[in-house]
Design an enzyme around this catalytic site. Structure first.
Site, PDB file in Angstrom:
ATOM      1  N   GLY A  40      32.779  26.872  76.767  1.00 43.75           N
ATOM      2  CA  GLY A  40      34.227  26.916  76.976  1.00 43.75           C
ATOM      3  C   GLY A  40      34.786  25.510  77.080  1.00 43.75           C
ATOM      4  O   GLY A  40      34.208  24.652  77.749  1.00 43.75           O
ATOM      5  N   LEU A  43      40.749  24.329  80.165  1.00 43.45           N
ATOM      6  CA  LEU A  43      40.943  23.342  81.228  1.00 43.45           C
ATOM      7  C   LEU A  43      39.681  23.197  82.048  1.00 43.45           C
ATOM      8  O   LEU A  43      39.268  22.085  82.390  1.00 43.45           O
ATOM      9  CB  LEU A  43      42.106  23.751  82.119  1.00 43.45           C
ATOM     10  CG  LEU A  43      43.473  23.592  81.466  1.00 43.45           C
ATOM     11  CD1 LEU A  43      44.571  23.967  82.441  1.00 43.45           C
ATOM     12  CD2 LEU A  43      43.677  22.171  80.985  1.00 43.45           C
ATOM     13  N   ALA A  44      39.036  24.303  82.366  1.00 45.62           N
ATOM     14  CA  ALA A  44      37.863  24.236  83.228  1.00 45.62           C
ATOM     15  C   ALA A  44      36.681  23.608  82.488  1.00 45.62           C
ATOM     16  O   ALA A  44      36.101  22.622  82.948  1.00 45.62           O
ATOM     17  CB  ALA A  44      37.507  25.630  83.731  1.00 45.62           C
ATOM     18  N   HIS A 266      51.825  40.396  84.755  1.00 44.17           N
ATOM     19  CA  HIS A 266      52.904  39.419  84.845  1.00 44.17           C
ATOM     20  C   HIS A 266      54.237  40.114  84.618  1.00 44.17           C
ATOM     21  O   HIS A 266      54.402  40.849  83.665  1.00 44.17           O
ATOM     22  CB  HIS A 266      52.677  38.335  83.788  1.00 44.17           C
ATOM     23  CG  HIS A 266      53.476  37.111  84.042  1.00 44.17           C
ATOM     24  ND1 HIS A 266      54.842  37.087  83.942  1.00 44.17           N
ATOM     25  CD2 HIS A 266      53.111  35.868  84.415  1.00 44.17           C
ATOM     26  CE1 HIS A 266      55.272  35.864  84.233  1.00 44.17           C
ATOM     27  NE2 HIS A 266      54.238  35.112  84.526  1.00 44.17           N
ATOM     28  N   ARG A 330      54.133  37.774  91.737  1.00 40.72           N
ATOM     29  CA  ARG A 330      54.095  38.555  90.497  1.00 40.72           C
ATOM     30  C   ARG A 330      53.840  40.031  90.705  1.00 40.72           C
ATOM     31  O   ARG A 330      54.442  40.872  90.048  1.00 40.72           O
ATOM     32  CB  ARG A 330      52.994  38.000  89.615  1.00 40.72           C
ATOM     33  CG  ARG A 330      53.326  36.629  89.171  1.00 40.72           C
ATOM     34  CD  ARG A 330      52.241  36.034  88.358  1.00 40.72           C
ATOM     35  NE  ARG A 330      52.765  34.778  87.841  1.00 40.72           N
ATOM     36  CZ  ARG A 330      52.044  33.886  87.185  1.00 40.72           C
ATOM     37  NH1 ARG A 330      50.771  34.126  86.974  1.00 40.72           N
ATOM     38  NH2 ARG A 330      52.589  32.784  86.744  1.00 40.72           N
ATOM     39  N   HIS A 401      47.996  39.884  82.286  1.00 38.32           N
ATOM     40  CA  HIS A 401      48.135  38.451  82.107  1.00 38.32           C
ATOM     41  C   HIS A 401      46.915  37.648  82.556  1.00 38.32           C
ATOM     42  O   HIS A 401      46.538  36.664  81.940  1.00 38.32           O
ATOM     43  CB  HIS A 401      49.352  38.004  82.913  1.00 38.32           C
ATOM     44  CG  HIS A 401      49.585  36.530  82.895  1.00 38.32           C
ATOM     45  ND1 HIS A 401      49.766  35.852  81.713  1.00 38.32           N
ATOM     46  CD2 HIS A 401      49.671  35.609  83.869  1.00 38.32           C
ATOM     47  CE1 HIS A 401      49.959  34.567  81.987  1.00 38.32           C
ATOM     48  NE2 HIS A 401      49.888  34.387  83.287  1.00 38.32           N
ATOM     49  N   ARG A 435      47.099  36.149  91.957  1.00 38.57           N
ATOM     50  CA  ARG A 435      47.200  34.700  91.806  1.00 38.57           C
ATOM     51  C   ARG A 435      48.658  34.276  91.788  1.00 38.57           C
ATOM     52  O   ARG A 435      49.497  34.932  91.171  1.00 38.57           O
ATOM     53  CB  ARG A 435      46.547  34.265  90.499  1.00 38.57           C
ATOM     54  CG  ARG A 435      46.775  32.801  90.192  1.00 38.57           C
ATOM     55  CD  ARG A 435      46.043  32.350  88.959  1.00 38.57           C
ATOM     56  NE  ARG A 435      46.599  32.873  87.718  1.00 38.57           N
ATOM     57  CZ  ARG A 435      47.678  32.376  87.109  1.00 38.57           C
ATOM     58  NH1 ARG A 435      48.345  31.379  87.632  1.00 38.57           N
ATOM     59  NH2 ARG A 435      48.087  32.903  85.964  1.00 38.57           N
TER      60      ARG A 435
HETATM   61  C1  LIG Z   1      50.607  32.887  78.177  1.00 36.65           C
HETATM   62  C2  LIG Z   1      49.983  32.337  79.408  1.00 36.65           C
HETATM   63  C3  LIG Z   1      50.684  31.455  80.209  1.00 36.65           C
HETATM   64  C4  LIG Z   1      50.111  30.925  81.367  1.00 36.65           C
HETATM   65  N1  LIG Z   1      50.843  30.061  82.126  1.00 36.65           N
HETATM   66  C5  LIG Z   1      50.271  29.505  83.222  1.00 36.65           C
HETATM   67  C6  LIG Z   1      50.981  28.550  84.004  1.00 36.65           C
HETATM   68  O1  LIG Z   1      52.115  28.194  83.714  1.00 36.65           O
HETATM   69  N2  LIG Z   1      50.363  28.032  85.090  1.00 36.65           N
HETATM   70  C7  LIG Z   1      49.095  28.380  85.438  1.00 36.65           C
HETATM   71  O2  LIG Z   1      48.589  27.846  86.407  1.00 36.65           O
HETATM   72  N3  LIG Z   1      48.406  29.281  84.708  1.00 36.65           N
HETATM   73  C8  LIG Z   1      48.951  29.851  83.616  1.00 36.65           C
HETATM   74  N4  LIG Z   1      48.241  30.759  82.876  1.00 36.65           N
HETATM   75  C9  LIG Z   1      46.836  31.042  83.219  1.00 36.65           C
HETATM   76  C10 LIG Z   1      45.947  29.912  82.719  1.00 36.65           C
HETATM   77  O3  LIG Z   1      46.434  29.425  81.502  1.00 36.65           O
HETATM   78  C11 LIG Z   1      44.516  30.339  82.520  1.00 36.65           C
HETATM   79  O4  LIG Z   1      44.060  31.057  83.601  1.00 36.65           O
HETATM   80  C12 LIG Z   1      43.629  29.124  82.353  1.00 36.65           C
HETATM   81  O5  LIG Z   1      44.150  28.256  81.386  1.00 36.65           O
HETATM   82  C13 LIG Z   1      42.218  29.510  82.012  1.00 36.65           C
HETATM   83  O6  LIG Z   1      41.481  28.349  81.729  1.00 36.65           O
HETATM   84  P1  LIG Z   1      39.934  28.408  81.500  1.00 36.65           P
HETATM   85  O7  LIG Z   1      39.518  27.005  81.240  1.00 36.65           O
HETATM   86  O8  LIG Z   1      39.291  29.124  82.609  1.00 36.65           O
HETATM   87  O9  LIG Z   1      39.725  29.299  80.197  1.00 36.65           O
HETATM   88  P2  LIG Z   1      40.327  29.231  78.721  1.00 36.65           P
HETATM   89  O10 LIG Z   1      41.342  28.191  78.551  1.00 36.65           O
HETATM   90  O11 LIG Z   1      40.673  30.622  78.347  1.00 36.65           O
HETATM   91  O12 LIG Z   1      39.118  28.745  77.840  1.00 36.65           O
HETATM   92  C14 LIG Z   1      38.059  29.571  77.523  1.00 36.65           C
HETATM   93  C15 LIG Z   1      37.114  28.797  76.641  1.00 36.65           C
HETATM   94  O13 LIG Z   1      35.925  29.523  76.506  1.00 36.65           O
HETATM   95  C16 LIG Z   1      35.564  29.642  75.161  1.00 36.65           C
HETATM   96  N5  LIG Z   1      34.827  30.894  75.030  1.00 36.65           N
HETATM   97  C17 LIG Z   1      35.165  32.123  75.499  1.00 36.65           C
HETATM   98  N6  LIG Z   1      34.187  32.992  75.251  1.00 36.65           N
HETATM   99  C18 LIG Z   1      33.214  32.315  74.614  1.00 36.65           C
HETATM  100  C19 LIG Z   1      31.943  32.666  74.110  1.00 36.65           C
HETATM  101  N7  LIG Z   1      31.458  33.901  74.229  1.00 36.65           N
HETATM  102  N8  LIG Z   1      31.232  31.704  73.494  1.00 36.65           N
HETATM  103  C20 LIG Z   1      31.689  30.431  73.370  1.00 36.65           C
HETATM  104  N9  LIG Z   1      32.869  30.049  73.867  1.00 36.65           N
HETATM  105  C21 LIG Z   1      33.622  30.982  74.461  1.00 36.65           C
HETATM  106  C22 LIG Z   1      36.831  29.567  74.390  1.00 36.65           C
HETATM  107  O14 LIG Z   1      36.570  29.121  73.101  1.00 36.65           O
HETATM  108  C23 LIG Z   1      37.598  28.550  75.224  1.00 36.65           C
HETATM  109  O15 LIG Z   1      37.226  27.252  74.827  1.00 36.65           O
HETATM  110  C24 LIG Z   1      48.814  31.307  81.733  1.00 36.65           C
HETATM  111  C25 LIG Z   1      48.110  32.197  80.944  1.00 36.65           C
HETATM  112  C26 LIG Z   1      48.688  32.731  79.803  1.00 36.65           C
HETATM  113  C27 LIG Z   1      47.938  33.747  79.037  1.00 36.65           C
END
Ligand SMILES: Cc1cc2nc3c(=O)[nH]c(=O)nc-3n(C[C@H](O)[C@H](O)[C@H](O)COP(=O)(O)OP(=O)(O)OC[C@H]3O[C@@H](n4cnc5c(N)ncnc54)[C@H](O)[C@@H]3O)c2cc1C
Ligand code: FES
Lengths: 637, 258
Positions: A40, A43-44, A266, A330, A401, A435
């Site tokens: 992944g 952000l994380a 949401h 929410r 959401h 959340r």
């Molecule tokens: C439309 C929308 C608006 C949002 N707005 C906000 C906001 O304003 N403020 C806020 O705090 N939060 C917001 N959120 C929530 C927030 O964006 C997400 O919770 C957060 O970005 C998740 O980050 P993450 O790094 O955990 O995962 P993600 O950004 O979802 O990244 C997942 C990663 O894992 C990879 N991956 C997944 N499965 C596999 C696999 N099997 N094999 C290999 N790679 C894989 C993907 O390719 C990707 O790189 C919003 C969410 C949405 C949907």
């Protein structure tokens, strides 16, 4: 299942500091000898991979998109919280901690949440230093806006594209390490299994999505940062490719799955228009800062919005929650919208919608100011609906959401499988049963930039070195299972497409495990899900082969996992016989229709353990202690 | 509405590829363009044919994954709109629509409408970042940035990396993409230390990756779904020239006898 949260000793304000002071370190020379897998690049994962590589670890990073920059975090709109108190409006680390625990309806772990609030300020510093162009005031300082569930203005933002800018920041840090040769990036590569050796996570099995090649990677530790599983509902605000496969495979290898039933709906999304609908689009919660939510007072009032006089409008959130008004959390806002529509006050063709009206804001601030704040969101709304929100109110309806549930982790963000760390939305840790807005971005970056570098070091400092590689039989066994599964999906050769199954699964979940849940509904859902599962494995049609880019095959694997996860989600919701946050059981509500918790019996995390194919999963609990925040009935009145 | 679709089909990188015509009935005007393709794909699968591969993810116009050349225009006829945000209300009954992948030397076709844009990631490796270690930042409000500057940087930073600018350019140049990144950082104090290196390295990398040169066709600006202005290309050119000309002590601060 052994569930020790490993919370450090000491008063809550000192726990993380003490931890960092005492944690074992890995010397620079030894860091180079350690290989870390990060699945992944959101952000994380992006922030973790970049930071670990900076520290000297050898990192292999994976994502399913064609570029790390497209991870779903890119779509976050509204903003990111931090306890900077730049507005001098009374904010503090304590208050952010308190709001998050209360917002989560007292179902999160205090120590984790406090640490999150503590590192929130570092995140803003880090992002600004990377060149993230956050919104600014004329004096050159950073600007803030308010989000639901808070009475202070602590949200930092970059127009309506905060996630994009934060992700591009993390991506730039990542790409810098790729250039330096410290991160090997594997785009278009999907993780399909986790490999354990002697009970520890030691690698993954992947499929190259362009060539179909199945390949293993070994490492000293595996980090999953694969995002949320909201797409189990088919229609959600998540990206189309967002999936649960990585965490589901880990669950089937023994990782505990915490609170799978905690899903966030949401309140402000664009309503569905037809059966072909492929996803739902979020309208950022920040809109609730200036938009007013209302429905016609009369039932089934078909007049256009601007012909309905003030006296015939019900600003139901302002009426029911005078102190938070349109900015209630929410879960509260979503349920209220559903209630209004259930009582036939809904608007739009389907009656499943409420108005979000900017007429007053435009009068108060002028159209230009509104355009500056929300211009791109208004444009997006108009592009999708063909209606101009500067002239007519937006129509919105709740949609799936975010998933608070996820793999169980301790204070170190390590799951119950040694060496398996889980970050971002993929873990369960910080948001309890609901959340707060702008807190997911904060959590993802906190996990990746500021927490995992310490906690991973602690783990590695305490394990030995070996020369394990993918020639170990655990890898060939797992590869074999992965290939078998792909072949069996292709071999069904039935009649129905993957999407057909996914859509049907989504409907079952939305109707029975969505905004309100009942004992009977959940039991029905479990039965229907079992039936879908059977039908899927006997009547699925996946065209093509496993030797090239095959998007139907990718989807089939993900939906197969979603079907299994759906069952667990429903079971979790069934067993939690209380209402809390986003989990609303109709049997448990106050006289005013608010969520009624049962603290005596349910102040715990439900952690599900895979019981084997065909066997029932086992529900374990991690009790939650509230030593700093008093358990109270949440009130936003 | 009823549509006639001419879609580029290509099995893999080696295949020569060809246009295939499909007829689609019952297209709803509220559908997005990609939902229209979803419907086509469902029908193809049901008929036992291969669905059309195309790239997409967020379907909200922000991830930059989608990108189709529609009737000759990257991302289709609507200004400032990605393919996934294009809706069928902009088409009418009986329309014939031609759908192709991005076509550019730097973006080989992988399958059907999917291309390989990894060249853009490689460009970014040549300075598309600020070298700052996690945890070493000062308080965010210590450095003041005029709102106008910061807003302008944001205009550039909004680039979604879809590659439409490259696809639209008769020379296959990546100038708009590179200029957006270089300008974003050049406008902010955080970007200053590496400002010159970045401009020189990214321009050089652009040539090495097989992108063409910019001769001011301005097509890129017209198709950019984020409406990024070619004023940034002007800025990149100035940055590059300024960076290339070393002044005084920049040529070296230590005396060395030949
Ligand atoms: C439309 C929308 C608006 C949002 N707005 C906000 C906001 O304003 N403020 C806020 O705090 N939060 C917001 N959120 C929530 C927030 O964006 C997400 O919770 C957060 O970005 C998740 O980050 P993450 O790094 O955990 O995962 P993600 O950004 O979802 O990244 C997942 C990663 O894992 C990879 N991956 C997944 N499965 C596999 C696999 N099997 N094999 C290999 N790679 C894989 C993907 O390719 C990707 O790189 C919003 C969410 C949405 C949907
Ligand atoms: S699918 Fe993300 S921009 Fe179109």
């Amino acid at each position: 299942m052994k569930l020790d949260a490993n919370i450090p000793e000491g008063p809550i304000e000192k726990k993380w500091e003490n931890y960092r002071d005492k944690v074992a370190l890995v010397s620079p020379a030894n860091k180079r000898k350690r290989k870390i897998i990060v699945v992944g690049t959101g952000l994380a994962g992006g922030s973790a991979a970049a930071t670990l590589a900076e520290l000297g670890y050898d990192v292999e990073a994976f994502c399913y998109q064609d570029s790390a920059r497209r991870a779903h975090s890119i779509a976050a709109q509204g903003g990111i919280n931090a306890a900077k108190n730049y507005q001098n409006d009374g904010d503090s680390i304590w208050r952010l901690f308190y709001d998050t625990v209360k917002g989560g309806d007292f179902r999160s772990r205090e120590a984790n949440v406090y640490r999150l609030a503590e590192v929130s300020n570092l995140i803003i510093d880090q992002c600004v230093a990377q060149g993230v162009p956050f919104a600014r005031e004329y004096g050159g300082k950073l600007a803030n806006r308010s989000f639901g569930g808070a009475q202070v203005s602590r949200t930092f933002y970059a127009r309506g594209q905060t996630g994009q800018q934060l992700l591009l920041g993390a991506y730039s840090a990542l790409i810098r390490q790729v250039a330096a040769g410290k991160v090997k990036m594997h785009p278009r590569t999907e993780m399909l299994d986790l490999v354990l050796v002697d009970g520890r996570a030691r690698g993954i099995v992947t499929r190259n999505l362009e060539t179909g090649k199945v390949r293993s990677f070994s490492a000293d530790a595996v980090i999953l940062a694969t995002g949320g599983y909201g797409n189990v509902f088919y229609l959600s605000t998540n990206a189309k490719g967002s999936n649960a496969t990585a965490i589901w495979r880990a669950y089937k290898r023994g990782a505990g799955f915490a609170n799978p039933g905690f899903v966030q709906i949401h309140p402000t999304c664009i309503p569905k228009t037809g059966d072909y609908q492929s996803k739902l689009t979020l309208m950022s919660e920040s809109l609730r800062n200036d938009g007013r939510i209302w429905v016609p007072k009369k039932k089934n009032d078909k007049r256009p919005a601007n012909e309905i006089p003030e006296s015939d409008r019900d600003y139901y959130l302002e009426r029911r929650y005078p102190s938070f008004g349109n900015l209630v959390p929410r879960d509260v806002a979503s349920r209220a919208a559903k209630n209004m529509c259930d009582e036939e006050h809904g608007v739009g063709l389907t009656g499943l919608g409420v108005y979000l009206d900017f007429a007053d804001a435009i009068k108060r601030l002028g159209e230009q100011a509104v355009r500056e704040r929300y211009g791109n969101l208004f444009e997006m709304y108009e592009r999708i609906t063909g209606e101009d929100p500067y002239k007519v109110p937006m129509r919105i309806y709740p949609a799936i959401h975010y998933t608070m549930g996820g793999l169980w982790v301790d204070y170190n963000l390590m799951s119950n499988i040694e060496g398996l760390f889980v970050l971002g939305e993929a873990n369960f840790s910080d948001h309890g049963a609901n959340r707060l807005g702008a807190s997911a971005l904060m959590q993802g970056l906190a996990d990746g930039y500021f927490i995992i570098p310490y906690t991973l070091g602690r783990y590695l400092a305490n394990i030995g070195y070996d020369d394990l590689d993918v020639s170990h039989s655990a890898f060939s066994d797992a590869e074999h299972q992965v290939t078998e599964r792909i072949s069996s999906l292709l071999a069904i050769k039935g009649k129905q497409t993957v999407d057909t199954f996914h859509r049907r699964l989504g409907e079952i979940l939305w109707d029975n495990c969505g905004m309100s849940r009942t004992e009977q509904g959940l039991k029905d859902a479990i039965e229907k899900i079992a039936a879908i599962r059977e039908e899927f494995w006997s009547d699925l049609r996946v065209p093509g082969t496993d030797r090239d880019l095959n998007q139907e095959l990718e989807k089939a694997g993900r939906v197969a996992d979603f079907i299994e996860l759906a069952d667990l989600l429903a079971r979790d919701a069934l067993e939690r016989r209380e209402s809390c946050g986003g989990h609303f059981r109709e049997e448990f509500q106050t006289e005013e229709g608010e969520a009624l918790r049962d603290d005596e019996n349910f102040t715990h995390v439900a952690v599900w353990e895979y019981g084997g194919d065909g066997a029932e999963p086992v529900r374990n609990v991690e009790p939650l202690q509230f030593e700093n925040v008093k358990l109270t009935q949440r009130s936003y009145k | 509405m009823k549509l006639k679709l001419n879609i580029w089909r290509q099995k893999n990188r080696e295949d020569r590829g060809e246009f295939v015509t499909y007829h689609l009935d019952d297209v709803n005007s509220h559908m997005s363009f990609l939902e229209m393709l979803d419907v086509l794909n469902q029908q193809l699968i049901e008929k036992g044919e291969q669905p059309v591969a195309f790239e997409h993810d967020c379907r909200e116009g922000i991830c930059g994954a989608c990108g189709l050349v529609i009737n000759g225009y990257p991302h289709g006829p609507e200004e400032g709109t990605t393919t996934c945000q294009l809706h069928m209300r902009h088409f009418k009954d009986g329309d014939e629509i031609t759908i192709e992948p991005w076509r550019s030397k730097a973006f080989p076709v992988v399958k059907d409408l999917v291309v390989d844009r990894s060249s853009l990631d490689r460009l970014m490796q040549h300075g598309g970042f600020v070298s700052i270690r996690t945890g070493s930042a000062e308080d965010a409000n210590n450095t003041l940035i005029p709102k106008e500057k910061s807003d302008l940087a944001m205009d550039a930073a909004e680039c979604i990396g879809c590659g439409a600018c490259v696809a639209s350019c008769p020379n296959g140049a990546a100038m708009l993409f590179v200029s957006a990144k270089v300008s974003h950082f050049a406008l902010l104090p955080q970007g200053q230390p590496e400002r010159k290196r970045r401009a020189i390295q990214m321009v050089q990398a652009m040539q090495d990756e097989g992108f063409g040169a910019c001769t001011n066709y301005r097509e890129c600006e017209a198709v950019c779904p984020k409406r990024i202005s070619i004023n940034f290309i002007g800025m990149l050119n100035r940055e590059f020239i300024k960076a290339s000309v070393l002044s005084g002590a920049e040529k070296g601060g230590k005396y060395r006898s030949k």
